[in-house]
Structures are given as structure tokens and as C-alpha cells.
Enzyme design. Structure first.
Site, PDB file in Angstrom:
ATOM      1  N   ALA A  75      43.147  29.168  60.143  1.00 17.73           N
ATOM      2  CA  ALA A  75      42.243  29.331  61.336  1.00 17.73           C
ATOM      3  C   ALA A  75      42.474  28.486  62.444  1.00 17.73           C
ATOM      4  CB  ALA A  75      40.869  29.157  60.725  1.00 17.73           C
ATOM      5  N   THR A  76      42.737  27.011  62.114  1.00 18.24           N
ATOM      6  CA  THR A  76      43.203  26.160  63.128  1.00 18.24           C
ATOM      7  C   THR A  76      44.221  26.597  63.999  1.00 18.24           C
ATOM      8  OG1 THR A  76      42.572  24.259  61.563  1.00 18.24           O
ATOM      9  CG2 THR A  76      44.188  23.779  63.548  1.00 18.24           C
ATOM     10  N   ASN A 154      29.895  26.538  60.002  1.00 16.80           N
ATOM     11  CA  ASN A 154      30.350  26.000  58.753  1.00 16.80           C
ATOM     12  C   ASN A 154      29.286  25.048  58.152  1.00 16.80           C
ATOM     13  OD1 ASN A 154      31.841  25.160  60.915  1.00 16.80           O
ATOM     14  ND2 ASN A 154      32.469  23.449  59.900  1.00 16.80           N
ATOM     15  N   GLN A 182      34.056  31.544  58.490  1.00 17.47           N
ATOM     16  CA  GLN A 182      33.060  31.246  57.421  1.00 17.47           C
ATOM     17  C   GLN A 182      32.504  32.897  57.090  1.00 17.47           C
ATOM     18  OE1 GLN A 182      32.593  28.968  55.404  1.00 17.47           O
ATOM     19  NE2 GLN A 182      33.579  27.411  56.507  1.00 17.47           N
ATOM     20  N   SER A 202      40.755  32.494  57.956  1.00 17.57           N
ATOM     21  CA  SER A 202      41.753  31.393  56.851  1.00 17.57           C
ATOM     22  C   SER A 202      41.429  31.880  55.561  1.00 17.57           C
ATOM     23  CB  SER A 202      41.022  30.074  57.109  1.00 17.57           C
ATOM     24  OG  SER A 202      42.098  29.332  56.365  1.00 17.57           O
ATOM     25  N   ALA A 203      42.447  32.011  54.834  1.00 19.17           N
ATOM     26  CA  ALA A 203      42.385  32.526  53.343  1.00 19.17           C
ATOM     27  C   ALA A 203      41.614  31.722  52.489  1.00 19.17           C
ATOM     28  CB  ALA A 203      43.948  32.772  52.892  1.00 19.17           C
ATOM     29  N   HIS A 204      41.870  30.249  52.732  1.00 20.79           N
ATOM     30  CA  HIS A 204      41.322  29.555  51.398  1.00 20.79           C
ATOM     31  C   HIS A 204      39.772  29.328  51.743  1.00 20.79           C
ATOM     32  CE1 HIS A 204      40.527  25.452  54.093  1.00 20.79           C
ATOM     33  NE2 HIS A 204      41.311  26.115  54.929  1.00 20.79           N
ATOM     34  N   THR A 243      59.230  31.942  59.645  1.00 16.98           N
ATOM     35  CA  THR A 243      59.645  32.769  58.239  1.00 16.98           C
ATOM     36  C   THR A 243      58.011  32.785  57.677  1.00 16.98           C
ATOM     37  OG1 THR A 243      61.865  32.127  57.994  1.00 16.98           O
ATOM     38  CG2 THR A 243      60.316  32.848  56.142  1.00 16.98           C
ATOM     39  N   CYS A 329      35.036  18.000  58.091  1.00 19.51           N
ATOM     40  CA  CYS A 329      35.960  17.652  59.292  1.00 19.51           C
ATOM     41  C   CYS A 329      35.734  16.559  59.916  1.00 19.51           C
ATOM     42  CB  CYS A 329      36.120  18.684  60.174  1.00 19.51           C
ATOM     43  SG  CYS A 329      36.674  20.309  59.204  1.00 19.51           S
TER      44      CYS A 329
HETATM   45  C1  LIG Z   1      37.559  25.651  57.852  1.00 15.56           C
HETATM   46  C2  LIG Z   1      37.336  26.304  59.100  1.00 15.56           C
HETATM   47  C3  LIG Z   1      38.418  26.346  60.242  1.00 15.56           C
HETATM   48  C4  LIG Z   1      39.959  25.594  59.756  1.00 15.56           C
HETATM   49  O1  LIG Z   1      40.447  26.553  58.975  1.00 15.56           O
HETATM   50  P1  LIG Z   1      41.775  25.873  58.469  1.00 15.56           P
HETATM   51  O2  LIG Z   1      42.584  27.069  57.762  1.00 15.56           O
HETATM   52  O3  LIG Z   1      41.645  24.756  57.422  1.00 15.56           O
HETATM   53  O4  LIG Z   1      42.800  25.629  59.642  1.00 15.56           O
HETATM   54  C5  LIG Z   1      38.060  26.829  61.368  1.00 15.56           C
HETATM   55  N1  LIG Z   1      36.975  27.271  61.531  1.00 15.56           N
HETATM   56  C6  LIG Z   1      36.047  27.239  60.664  1.00 15.56           C
HETATM   57  C7  LIG Z   1      34.696  27.741  61.199  1.00 15.56           C
HETATM   58  C8  LIG Z   1      36.180  26.806  59.460  1.00 15.56           C
HETATM   59  O5  LIG Z   1      35.391  26.698  58.546  1.00 15.56           O
END
Ligand SMILES: *Cc1c(COP(=O)(O)O)cnc(C)c1O
Length: 396
Positions: A75-76, A154, A182, A202-204, A243, A329
Site C-alpha cells: 500500500a505504501t 488503521n 484496512q 496491501s496483502a499482508h 518482474t 508506524c
Molecule cells: C499498513 C497500511 C499501509 C501500508 O501498507 P504496506 O503494505 O506496509 O506498505 C497503508 N495504509 C494503511 C491504512 C495501512 O494500514
């Protein structure tokens, strides 16, 4: 000394990979390692098929077409690409609206754009974390390039009225960028209904792997132009060269697939866990306040203000339990969360706030035991010297 097993209650920071996700990823690290950009052999084709299947699964959660999804590193990167990419593509519009409770990857990108001649205005938010829509209506103008407002915060879990923001933004011909990280995979999302033009995730954060994410880029009504920020082989239809991380992309797709079929179940489970936690605390004499919106919120998140208690010190006494003070963060910078400050908390109050993030694999038993232990520790805060009076004042 009692030995405690580790308990993870920090799912706003990151989530564990679902074992079913890992199962799908592993063959793409060993047997099927080919580059999806290789056109001259069958192995490359099979990698391409896997990427396209994942793209469809991500698109299903956005409620968009697969062609409108590109893969990124998270997401960053998606937030950076969305905002800088727009800024470069529409140089005649130099005004951006956002909010003070955005993730640093949005706020810091906007600070960067200010150095390139953009005017950035942050809209007011109320004490529950809602962006003031009247302020949005009065601040938006013909030179407004974009409105960047997150879906779910978040730290405090507040869910914005995305459809209202989309409507106001579209009516002024500005682009609506939404950081849906989120919300993605946890609450139903429909980028068309909310009139979102760009959406980062973001997947994680939804039981997928780290280092992979996506950006939704609207293709029609209106078509969004976006200048690439990484130049090279022209991967991802030129938006993002490099890639592809195929095991990551495949895992992300499977995480989306599971999230789609288990969303209602995950949501009900999170509600039950939060209720259990609050029931335990409700039976004590603890004085606490629940932050964020009481109804329009992410059920996986709970943020509690315990007046006068230095939460950082309490958490140090139970290091095997993963919980968070303010934002993970901003924790690096050791300053009170900008989100808590924006909803009206003082520096000291922000350091008395505890963020809990429930996840798919938490059990009722572990939540109950953490709630009880935490309550006990907090009740002994005064004798242990874990109160704000015992701590030097935090200067920014
Ligand atoms: C975790 C988070 C991000 C950043 O995601 P990354 O995959 O770690 O770069 C951005 N926005 C929100 C709201 C998040 O919770």
C-alpha cells in the site's frame, strides 16, 4: 515466574499468512518459478495464467474489472504511485484535499508534493474520526486534482462515508483516491458504487504475504491517467515496471479468495472477540473510553483510552502479547499518534491509548485471558509507577 505463550493482537499492523495461502504460494517458489514476462516458453505462460487468476480474485474484492488492477509492493507504493502519478499527469491542477488521519505513506507523499508546487489542505475530522463533509464541500474547487481519504483508519477503526465523499468529489471533477488497506478483505467494498477512482491495498493486512499489494486504477467514467514512477520493462501495462513477485501475487489472490468467502464469518468472529474483551473490562472498576466510531467501524479494531495510565509501560510488562500503543508506524518516531492528536487527544492522553487488532485465528480464550491480565496490570499501575505523573512529559 509464569511462562506465557505468545498471543498476537496487533492485526492492524500486519497479519499472519493463512496456511491455505502459503500452500498455494510454495509451488511458485520452486517448481513454477518462471518469469511471467517470458513469452517464449510454456513455463512463462503458466506463470502468466497464475498472475491473471490472482488479478481476477483481487478485482472481485474491489468490485472492478481485472484490467483495472495492477500489482505493487504494497500500500505504501500504491499510495505513492496514485498521488505522484496523478500529480505528474494533470499538471494544470495543483490542489489536493486529504485528512490529518491518513497513513504516513499518504501524508508524507503529500508533503513531498508540496515541494513541487502543490497546495495541500487537510480536512477537519471530528472526535469520532469522521471527515467533515461540509468542509469537503466548501474546500473542493475546480483546481482540485484529487481528494485522498482513507476508507478505514488503521488506529481507531472509523469507517468513512465513502459514497458521500465519492459523490462530492465526482461532482467537482476531481479524482477520489482511497487508501482501502484496512477495509480490503474485511468489509464489503464496491469502487463503482463509492465512485472511487484509485484505491490502494496491501496483502499482508488480510492474511496474505508481505511485500505485495495492489492499486485499482479506473479505466472508464472517467479514465484515470497515471504517470509511472518506476521505469523499465513496461510490466503491469506500463504502470509499474519490474518482474512480478509471483509467489506473493498468487498468495495475495488466494488471500482475497478466502476473504471473499469468509468475510461474514471473520466479521462475526471479530465482533465476538471485541465483545468478550469489553465484557471482561466492564466487570472491573477500570475507567476507560472506547475511541473511534461506535457503529461505522471495522469490527477487528478496538482502541481504548485509559486515563492517566502509561500504556507503553504496561505493555512492557507483558512482552509476549502483541498489542500496540498508538500507531506502529509512528512508534518508530516515538511521538504520540497523529491520528489520536487529530481526534482531539492531548500528547499525554494519546500515550494512554491501547490499540487492539483482532484476527481470524484469535480464540475467545486467548482474548479473555489477555483482557484479564491487562486489567490486573492496569489496576496496579499506580503502585508500579506506570502513570503519566511518573513519566517525563513528551515533547515534540
Ligand atoms: C499498513 C497500511 C499501509 C501500508 O501498507 P504496506 O503494505 O506496509 O506498505 C497503508 N495504509 C494503511 C491504512 C495501512 O494500514
Amino acid at each position: 515466574m509464569t511462562e506465557y505463550t505468545p498471543i498476537y493482537l496487533d492485526h492492524m499492523a500486519t497479519t499472519p499468512i493463512d496456511p491455505r495461502v502459503l500452500d498455494e504460494m510454495l509451488p511458485y517458489m520452486t517448481l513454477n518459478f518462471a518469469n511471467a514476462a517470458s513469452k517464449s516458453h510454456r513455463a512463462g505462460q503458466s506463470a502468466r495464467d497464475a498472475v491473471e487468476r490472482a488479478r481476477q480474485r483481487v478485482a472481485n474484492l474491489y468490485g472492478c474489472e481485472p484490467l483495472e488492477v495492477i500489482f505493487t509492493s504494497g500500500a505504501t507504493e500504491s499510495n505513492n504511485l496514485a498521488l505522484k502519478g496523478l500529480a505528474e499527469s494533470y499538471p494544470q491542477k495543483k490542489h489536493v484535499l486529504s485528512s490529518p488521519i491518513e497513513h504516513p505513506s499518504v501524508l508524507d507523499t503529500l508533503d513531498y508534493l508540496k515541494t513541487k508546487g502543490f497546495q495541500v489542505e487537510l480536512l477537519k475530522v471530528d472526535t469520532l474520526g469522521n471527515v467533515n463533509l461540509d468542509h469537503l464541500k466548501s474546500a473542493i474547487r475546480p483546481e482540485t486534482l484529487a481528494v485522498s481519504i482513507m476508507a478505514v483508519n488503521n488506529e481507531i477503526g472509523t469507517l468513512q462515508d465513502l459514497e458521500a465523499i465519492g459523490q462530492i468529489t465526482r461532482s467537482q471533477q476531481a479524482f477520489f483516491h482511497c487508501d482501502v488497506t484496512q477495509m480490503f478483505g474485511k468489509l464489503p467494498l464496491d469502487v463503482n458504487r463509492a465512485q472511487i477512482d484509485l484505491a490502494s491495498c496491501s496483502a499482508h493486512k488480510c492474511h496474505g504475504p508481505k511485500g505485495v499489494g495492489a492499486l485499482f486504477i479506473r479505466r472508464k467514467h472517467p479514465r484515470v491517467r497515471l504517470a509511472p514512477q518506476l521505469h523499465g520493462g513496461g510490466h503491469e501495462r506500463g504502470y509499474r515496471s519490474g518482474t512480478l513477485n509471483i509467489p506473493g501475487v498468487v498468495g495475495f489472490g488466494q488471500a482475497c479468495n478466502i476473504a471473499r468467502s469468509e468475510m461474514a464469518k471473520d466479521e462475526a468472529h471479530a465482533r465476538l472477540l471485541a465483545k468478550m474483551f469489553l465484557n471482561v473490562w466492564g466487570q472491573t472498576t477500570l475507567d476507560f473510553e472506547i475511541l473511534g466510531h461506535p457503529i461505522q467501524r471495522l469490527p477487528q479494531n478496538l482502541n481504548l483510552h485509559i486515563p492517566g495510565v502509561h500504556i507503553g509501560k504496561v505493555l512492557e510488562a507483558m512482552p509476549e502479547v502483541a498489542l500496540s500503543v498508538g500507531s506502529a508506524c509512528s512508534a518508530i518516531k516515538d511521538r504520540p499518534s497523529h491520528v489520536l492528536r487529530a481526534i482531539g487527544k492531548s500528547f499525554d492522553e494519546a500515550r494512554s491509548c491501547l490499540r487492539i487488532g483482532f484476527g481470524r485465528f484469535n480464540s475467545l480464550d486467548e482474548v479473555e485471558s489477555v483482557a484479564k491480565r491487562l486489567a490486573g496490570l492496569i489496576q496496579s499501575a499506580e503502585e508500579k509507577g506506570w502513570t503519566m505523573q511518573d513519566s517525563p512529559h513528551c515533547e515534540l
